[in-house]
Write a protein that holds these residues in place. Sequence first.
Motif, short mmCIF file in Angstrom:
data_model
loop_
_atom_site.label_atom_id
_atom_site.label_comp_id
_atom_site.label_asym_id
_atom_site.label_seq_id
_atom_site.Cartn_x
_atom_site.Cartn_y
_atom_site.Cartn_z
N PHE A 21 0.83 -1.19 0.00
CA PHE A 21 0.00 0.00 0.00
C PHE A 21 0.87 1.25 0.00
O PHE A 21 0.43 2.31 -0.47
CB PHE A 21 -0.94 -0.01 1.21
CG PHE A 21 -2.08 -0.97 1.07
CD1 PHE A 21 -3.10 -0.73 0.16
CD2 PHE A 21 -2.12 -2.14 1.81
CE1 PHE A 21 -4.16 -1.63 0.01
CE2 PHE A 21 -3.17 -3.04 1.67
CZ PHE A 21 -4.19 -2.78 0.77
N ARG A 22 2.09 1.14 0.51
CA ARG A 22 2.99 2.29 0.46
C ARG A 22 3.32 2.64 -0.97
O ARG A 22 3.39 3.82 -1.35
CB ARG A 22 4.27 2.00 1.25
CG ARG A 22 4.08 1.95 2.76
CD ARG A 22 5.40 1.67 3.46
NE ARG A 22 6.39 2.70 3.18
CZ ARG A 22 7.68 2.59 3.51
NH1 ARG A 22 8.12 1.48 4.08
NH2 ARG A 22 8.52 3.58 3.25
N ARG A 23 3.53 1.63 -1.81
CA ARG A 23 3.79 1.88 -3.22
C ARG A 23 2.57 2.47 -3.91
O ARG A 23 2.68 3.34 -4.77
CB ARG A 23 4.21 0.58 -3.92
CG ARG A 23 5.60 0.07 -3.55
CD ARG A 23 6.69 1.01 -4.04
NE ARG A 23 6.65 1.18 -5.48
CZ ARG A 23 7.21 0.34 -6.37
NH1 ARG A 23 7.84 -0.73 -5.92
NH2 ARG A 23 7.15 0.59 -7.65
N ALA A 24 1.39 1.97 -3.55
CA ALA A 24 0.16 2.50 -4.14
C ALA A 24 -0.03 3.96 -3.76
O ALA A 24 -0.36 4.80 -4.61
CB ALA A 24 -1.03 1.67 -3.69
N LEU A 25 0.19 4.28 -2.47
CA LEU A 25 0.06 5.65 -2.02
C LEU A 25 1.14 6.54 -2.62
O LEU A 25 0.91 7.72 -2.91
CB LEU A 25 0.12 5.71 -0.49
CG LEU A 25 -1.08 5.07 0.23
CD1 LEU A 25 -0.84 5.01 1.73
CD2 LEU A 25 -2.36 5.85 -0.06
N LEU A 55 -0.01 7.53 -6.02
CA LEU A 55 -0.99 8.61 -5.93
C LEU A 55 -0.33 9.95 -5.62
O LEU A 55 -0.67 10.98 -6.20
CB LEU A 55 -2.03 8.28 -4.86
CG LEU A 55 -3.09 7.23 -5.23
CD1 LEU A 55 -3.92 6.90 -4.00
CD2 LEU A 55 -3.98 7.73 -6.35
N GLY A 56 0.64 9.92 -4.69
CA GLY A 56 1.34 11.14 -4.33
C GLY A 56 2.10 11.72 -5.51
O GLY A 56 2.08 12.93 -5.75
N ARG A 77 0.60 17.62 -11.18
CA ARG A 77 -0.67 18.25 -11.55
C ARG A 77 -0.57 19.10 -12.81
O ARG A 77 -1.55 19.23 -13.54
CB ARG A 77 -1.20 19.09 -10.39
CG ARG A 77 -0.28 20.17 -9.90
CD ARG A 77 -0.87 20.86 -8.68
NE ARG A 77 0.03 21.85 -8.11
CZ ARG A 77 1.00 21.57 -7.25
NH1 ARG A 77 1.17 20.31 -6.86
NH2 ARG A 77 1.79 22.51 -6.77
N GLU A 78 0.60 19.69 -13.07
CA GLU A 78 0.73 20.49 -14.28
C GLU A 78 0.58 19.61 -15.52
O GLU A 78 0.02 20.05 -16.54
CB GLU A 78 2.09 21.20 -14.31
CG GLU A 78 2.23 22.29 -13.25
CD GLU A 78 3.54 23.04 -13.38
OE1 GLU A 78 4.32 22.70 -14.29
OE2 GLU A 78 3.78 23.96 -12.58
N LEU A 79 1.03 18.36 -15.44
CA LEU A 79 0.95 17.46 -16.57
C LEU A 79 -0.50 17.06 -16.84
O LEU A 79 -1.00 17.23 -17.96
CB LEU A 79 1.80 16.21 -16.31
CG LEU A 79 1.71 15.09 -17.36
CD1 LEU A 79 2.15 15.60 -18.72
CD2 LEU A 79 2.54 13.88 -16.93
N SER A 110 -1.59 6.89 -11.85
CA SER A 110 -2.62 7.79 -11.34
C SER A 110 -2.70 9.08 -12.14
O SER A 110 -3.73 9.76 -12.11
CB SER A 110 -2.36 8.11 -9.86
OG SER A 110 -1.08 8.68 -9.67
N VAL A 111 -1.64 9.42 -12.87
CA VAL A 111 -1.67 10.62 -13.70
C VAL A 111 -2.80 10.55 -14.73
O VAL A 111 -3.52 11.52 -14.97
CB VAL A 111 -0.31 10.83 -14.41
CG1 VAL A 111 -0.43 11.82 -15.57
CG2 VAL A 111 0.73 11.33 -13.41
#
Length: 302
Positions: free
Chosen positions: A14-18, A21-22, A28-30, A119-120
């Motif tokens: 879950f650390r890799r999943a989070l 996401l982070g 966000r610019e992309l 997630s992008v």
Amino acid sequence: MSTVPALGMPSKSFRRALADLGAGLRARELWALLAWQDIKQRYRRSSLGPLWITVGMAVTALALGVVNSALFGTSISTLLPSITTGLILWNFMNGCIVEGSQTFIDNEGMIKQLPAPVSVYALRTVWRQALYLVHNLVVYLLILVVFFGNLSHPYRLVEKAGAPLHPGLSWEVVLALPGLALLLFNGAWVVLLLGVVSTRFRDVPPVIQSFITMLFYATPIMWSMDQVRVMNQGSEDGFGSLAVQVLQLNPVYHFVEIVRAPLVGQQQSWTHWAVAGAVTVVGWALALAVLRNYRARVPYWV
């Protein structure tokens, strides 16, 4: 269990999943630029450009408002704002569900060439739908200007005995803001979850397309729960109350109401927030579990 030396943590955690996401949020610019480019490309060489989103929503809302007002004998001054806001919110949720199921499939070229968090691409889809939502809110503002006098005092959506009396517009309109924030937050997990599952199982998008129309008609967009309750008052066989209870099992209904109710001067119910909160927790738990286990396989599946 395999590990990734660069990150020093299990590849399935879950650390890799989070972390994915982070990293996606930091980019966000992309995804914001890509989402805006999607809209510009869609309306390229058009005179009005993205304003066609607003025009299309206005025409659809007006047509449905006039037809339903005539069919059910309700005042268009109170029904049209309700239908308009319902359509605006439905378009956002429908976009997250339908386009979200295709998000990784449609971005196949970029996924194979651009080393970016998965997630992008999900955030790109959600932000595109959010921009559509903002364009459509212009229609709500126009409707509000026209019918403010009718919505600014207590009114009944259904002009029949026993219909609930709504308080009318007040400062509680600001409660729509946390509702919108929760809606966007849920849009992200919907796109992530459906996007990964649909990339693995290509039959999922057609199934979604088949059921999305049924979900639309089962959600109080063109009609209202007030109408259902009034029509089933005094039902002796108990079917009326059962129908209301079944319709309230639709989670989309509760997400619509936490935003629509304050925007059109109706009383918000804590039940809507409770259901929406529960769906948020369960939805993100499922999305993180899928992201944890199958994030790295998305480039191979596309």
